[in-house]
Design a protein around this motif. Structure first.
Motif, PDB file in Angstrom:
ATOM      1  N   CYS A   1       0.867  -1.187   0.000  1.00 43.04           N
ATOM      2  CA  CYS A   1       0.000   0.000   0.000  1.00 43.04           C
ATOM      3  C   CYS A   1       0.897   1.229   0.000  1.00 43.04           C
ATOM      4  CB  CYS A   1      -0.914  -0.001   1.226  1.00 43.04           C
ATOM      5  SG  CYS A   1      -0.045  -0.040   2.796  1.00 43.04           S
ATOM      6  N   ARG A   2       0.279   2.393   0.005  1.00 43.33           N
ATOM      7  CA  ARG A   2       1.067   3.631   0.048  1.00 43.33           C
ATOM      8  C   ARG A   2       0.387   4.616   0.991  1.00 43.33           C
ATOM      9  NH1 ARG A   2      -1.762   2.832  -4.602  1.00 43.33           N
ATOM     10  NH2 ARG A   2      -3.205   4.472  -5.191  1.00 43.33           N
ATOM     11  N   LEU A   3       1.194   5.442   1.629  1.00 37.77           N
ATOM     12  CA  LEU A   3       0.633   6.515   2.450  1.00 37.77           C
ATOM     13  C   LEU A   3       0.589   7.745   1.559  1.00 37.77           C
ATOM     14  CD1 LEU A   3      -0.265   7.388   5.338  1.00 37.77           C
ATOM     15  CD2 LEU A   3       2.095   8.127   5.713  1.00 37.77           C
ATOM     16  N   SER A   4      -0.616   8.271   1.374  1.00 31.29           N
ATOM     17  CA  SER A   4      -0.775   9.380   0.424  1.00 31.29           C
ATOM     18  C   SER A   4      -1.485  10.568   1.041  1.00 31.29           C
ATOM     19  CB  SER A   4      -1.589   8.915  -0.783  1.00 31.29           C
ATOM     20  OG  SER A   4      -0.849   8.008  -1.555  1.00 31.29           O
ATOM     21  N   VAL A   5      -1.263  11.718   0.420  1.00 36.91           N
ATOM     22  CA  VAL A   5      -2.014  12.920   0.784  1.00 36.91           C
ATOM     23  C   VAL A   5      -3.264  12.947  -0.088  1.00 36.91           C
ATOM     24  CG1 VAL A   5      -1.958  15.444   0.960  1.00 36.91           C
ATOM     25  CG2 VAL A   5       0.183  14.143   1.146  1.00 36.91           C
ATOM     26  N   ALA A   6      -4.417  13.185   0.539  1.00 35.62           N
ATOM     27  CA  ALA A   6      -5.655  13.286  -0.239  1.00 35.62           C
ATOM     28  C   ALA A   6      -6.424  14.531   0.172  1.00 35.62           C
ATOM     29  CB  ALA A   6      -6.501  12.035  -0.033  1.00 35.62           C
ATOM     30  N   ILE A   7      -7.047  15.141  -0.822  1.00 31.65           N
ATOM     31  CA  ILE A   7      -7.788  16.395  -0.586  1.00 31.65           C
ATOM     32  C   ILE A   7      -9.224  16.251  -1.099  1.00 31.65           C
ATOM     33  CG2 ILE A   7      -5.790  17.962  -0.655  1.00 31.65           C
ATOM     34  CD1 ILE A   7      -6.395  18.390  -3.646  1.00 31.65           C
TER      35      ILE A   7
ATOM     36  N   LYS B   1      -5.451  22.363  -4.579  1.00 31.92           N
ATOM     37  CA  LYS B   1      -5.241  21.514  -5.750  1.00 31.92           C
ATOM     38  C   LYS B   1      -3.935  20.720  -5.650  1.00 31.92           C
ATOM     39  CE  LYS B   1      -8.968  22.828  -7.842  1.00 31.92           C
ATOM     40  NZ  LYS B   1     -10.030  22.122  -7.144  1.00 31.92           N
ATOM     41  N   SER B   2      -2.986  21.233  -4.855  1.00 29.83           N
ATOM     42  CA  SER B   2      -1.708  20.529  -4.707  1.00 29.83           C
ATOM     43  C   SER B   2      -1.258  20.661  -3.251  1.00 29.83           C
ATOM     44  CB  SER B   2      -0.657  21.137  -5.626  1.00 29.83           C
ATOM     45  OG  SER B   2      -0.269  22.402  -5.127  1.00 29.83           O
ATOM     46  N   VAL B   3      -0.173  19.956  -2.894  1.00 31.78           N
ATOM     47  CA  VAL B   3       0.284  20.017  -1.499  1.00 31.78           C
ATOM     48  C   VAL B   3       0.701  21.437  -1.091  1.00 31.78           C
ATOM     49  CG1 VAL B   3       0.901  17.599  -1.114  1.00 31.78           C
ATOM     50  CG2 VAL B   3       2.565  19.119  -2.141  1.00 31.78           C
ATOM     51  N   LYS B   4       1.181  22.221  -2.040  1.00 34.33           N
ATOM     52  CA  LYS B   4       1.596  23.615  -1.728  1.00 34.33           C
ATOM     53  C   LYS B   4       0.416  24.413  -1.191  1.00 34.33           C
ATOM     54  CE  LYS B   4       5.339  24.328  -5.030  1.00 34.33           C
ATOM     55  NZ  LYS B   4       4.991  23.799  -6.356  1.00 34.33           N
ATOM     56  N   ASP B   5      -0.782  24.094  -1.708  1.00 36.63           N
ATOM     57  CA  ASP B   5      -1.987  24.825  -1.274  1.00 36.63           C
ATOM     58  C   ASP B   5      -2.392  24.459   0.160  1.00 36.63           C
ATOM     59  OD1 ASP B   5      -2.016  25.761  -3.855  1.00 36.63           O
ATOM     60  OD2 ASP B   5      -3.427  24.242  -4.566  1.00 36.63           O
TER      61      ASP B   5
ATOM     62  N   GLU C   1      -6.436  11.617  -4.372  1.00 31.84           N
ATOM     63  CA  GLU C   1      -5.045  11.386  -3.944  1.00 31.84           C
ATOM     64  C   GLU C   1      -4.154  12.327  -4.749  1.00 31.84           C
ATOM     65  OE1 GLU C   1      -4.175   7.311  -4.682  1.00 31.84           O
ATOM     66  OE2 GLU C   1      -2.163   7.430  -3.833  1.00 31.84           O
ATOM     67  N   ILE C   2      -3.313  13.112  -4.064  1.00 34.39           N
ATOM     68  CA  ILE C   2      -2.476  14.037  -4.847  1.00 34.39           C
ATOM     69  C   ILE C   2      -0.979  13.746  -4.752  1.00 34.39           C
ATOM     70  CG2 ILE C   2      -4.038  16.011  -5.088  1.00 34.39           C
ATOM     71  CD1 ILE C   2      -2.618  17.229  -2.604  1.00 34.39           C
ATOM     72  N   GLU C   3      -0.547  13.087  -3.697  1.00 41.05           N
ATOM     73  CA  GLU C   3       0.887  12.796  -3.624  1.00 41.05           C
ATOM     74  C   GLU C   3       1.165  11.601  -2.701  1.00 41.05           C
ATOM     75  OE1 GLU C   3       3.102  16.261  -4.190  1.00 41.05           O
ATOM     76  OE2 GLU C   3       4.963  15.408  -3.427  1.00 41.05           O
ATOM     77  N   THR C   4       2.119  10.775  -3.094  1.00 39.46           N
ATOM     78  CA  THR C   4       2.505   9.638  -2.253  1.00 39.46           C
ATOM     79  C   THR C   4       3.628  10.071  -1.314  1.00 39.46           C
ATOM     80  OG1 THR C   4       1.932   8.081  -3.976  1.00 39.46           O
ATOM     81  CG2 THR C   4       3.413   7.274  -2.287  1.00 39.46           C
ATOM     82  N   ILE C   5       3.430   9.756  -0.025  1.00 41.99           N
ATOM     83  CA  ILE C   5       4.445  10.073   0.984  1.00 41.99           C
ATOM     84  C   ILE C   5       5.390   8.895   1.182  1.00 41.99           C
ATOM     85  CG2 ILE C   5       4.781  10.468   3.453  1.00 41.99           C
ATOM     86  CD1 ILE C   5       2.284  12.019   3.588  1.00 41.99           C
ATOM     87  N   PHE C   6       4.815   7.688   1.124  1.00 36.57           N
ATOM     88  CA  PHE C   6       5.590   6.516   1.545  1.00 36.57           C
ATOM     89  C   PHE C   6       5.018   5.268   0.859  1.00 36.57           C
ATOM     90  CE2 PHE C   6       6.598   3.077   4.543  1.00 36.57           C
ATOM     91  CZ  PHE C   6       7.926   3.357   4.853  1.00 36.57           C
ATOM     92  N   GLU C   7       5.886   4.480   0.234  1.00 35.85           N
ATOM     93  CA  GLU C   7       5.465   3.207  -0.382  1.00 35.85           C
ATOM     94  C   GLU C   7       5.716   2.107   0.633  1.00 35.85           C
ATOM     95  OE1 GLU C   7       4.355   2.824  -3.500  1.00 35.85           O
ATOM     96  OE2 GLU C   7       5.088   4.545  -4.660  1.00 35.85           O
TER      97      GLU C   7
END
Ligand code: PRT
Ligand code: ZN
Length: 292
Positions: free
Chosen positions: A98-104, A111-115, A178-184
């Protein structure tokens, strides 16, 4: 018959009941450990090895291994990393992936992690989440929840979440993207860093070798075919075998049987090429285990 003294038995931590349990038990049985019903007891002794299994919650496994209560543990890399456990990762195992991801929220303003600068992030993984946002130089406040993280944005507890994802179905069902994966992550076999007896070290080495063979076997197939003797040199070129194939004469004049082991990933390509080279009656068999 060996005596099973709990003070000296190699103790292995396994998740009692959850996503990693069945595959871990299957692996342990696959490498030849024999034990009784693990569902009824927290501590299960192996019949044929000086090994016992301790069945506990996955969250407790890194700490138990770190403290030397258990010598080995099977646990998700996500849990090991979140705990920052002082243990040695012996190997990865390709289950519990699985993966640990950022979701908005799908229709939110971010729209992105910067936001997410200055926003609230709900998670069950505060350590990994904090490290991720710090590495990006994004300042967030973290809301730690023990479960059902995906509901946090709808309850206005947080603006975004980080959570484990495998199919993505849970995020989708909760209107999250899901916008970005933190950890696989995958399951890992971890070992205590506390000193162990020579006997335990040898047993761990044996277990590791058997896991290697078991995994190799799962990725390989034994194939058998018949072919005209004249086609053997062409067939040998096609087979990416570990060693040269076994070639045996058949009762039919000029025909031989060819047996060998091939990687599962290439099996279908090889099969088609073998047919073109003149092989017939191609049979593929799974392999239970092999010494590598
Ligand atoms: O009771 P205990 O504490 O032992 O178990 P648990 O409920 O904490 O853990 P469990 O059994 O759910 O998960 C154990 C390990 O499996 C995790 O630590 C991961 O290493 C691994 N794993 C693999 C997962 C998933 N896939 C997974 N999809 N763990 C959790 N999920 C959850 C996720 O949190 C989310 O709620 O499944 C949902 C998402 O799944 P999809 O398929 O909809 O994306
Ligand atoms: Zn858990």
């Amino acid at each position: 018959m060996r005596t099973l003294d709990s003070a000296t038995s190699l103790r292995i931590a396994v998740q009692k009941s959850g996503r990693l349990t069945d595959k871990t038990i299957e692996l342990l049985k696959g490498i030849g450990l024999e034990f009784d019903d693990y569902k009824r007891s927290l501590l299960v002794k192996c019949r044929n090895f000086d090994v016992e299994l301790l069945l506990i919650r996955d969250d407790d496994i890194p700490e138990y291994v770190e403290d030397g209560i258990c010598d080995l543990g099977f646990v998700g890399a996500n849990t090991v990393a979140e705990d920052e456990a002082n243990a040695t990762i012996l190997r990865g195992l390709d289950y519990g992936v699985c993966r640990l991801s950022v979701a908005i929220p799908k229709n939110g303003s971010a729209k992105s992690v910067k936001d997410l600068q200055g926003k609230k992030i709900a998670t069950s993984y505060p350590v990994l989440t904090r490290k991720f946002f710090e590495s990006k130089g994004i300042d967030v406040s973290i809301v730690t929840l023990s479960g059902s993280v995906e509901i946090a944005p709808r309850l206005k507890i947080a603006d975004a979440i980080t959570d484990l994802v495998s199919t993505g179905g849970t995020l989708k069902a909760n209107g999250l993207t899901e916008i970005e994966t933190i950890f696989e992550s995958e399951t890992q076999l971890i070992k205590t860093n506390k000193p162990l007896s020579e006997g335990k070290e040898q047993l761990i080495e044996k277990i590791l070798q058997r896991i290697e063979g078991y995994k190799k076997a799962a990725e390989s197939r034994y194939i058998m075919m018949n072919a005209p003797e004249s086609a053997v040199s062409e067939i040998k070129k096609i087979l990416p075998s570990l060693k040269s194939p076994t070639v045996m004469p058949l009762a039919d004049n000029g025909m031989v049987a060819v047996h060998t082991v091939v990687p599962l990933t290439t099996f279908w390509d090889i099969m088609e090429q073998l047919e073109e080279a003149g092989a017939t009656g191609i049979v593929m068999l799974p392999i239970e285990s092999m010494i590598v």
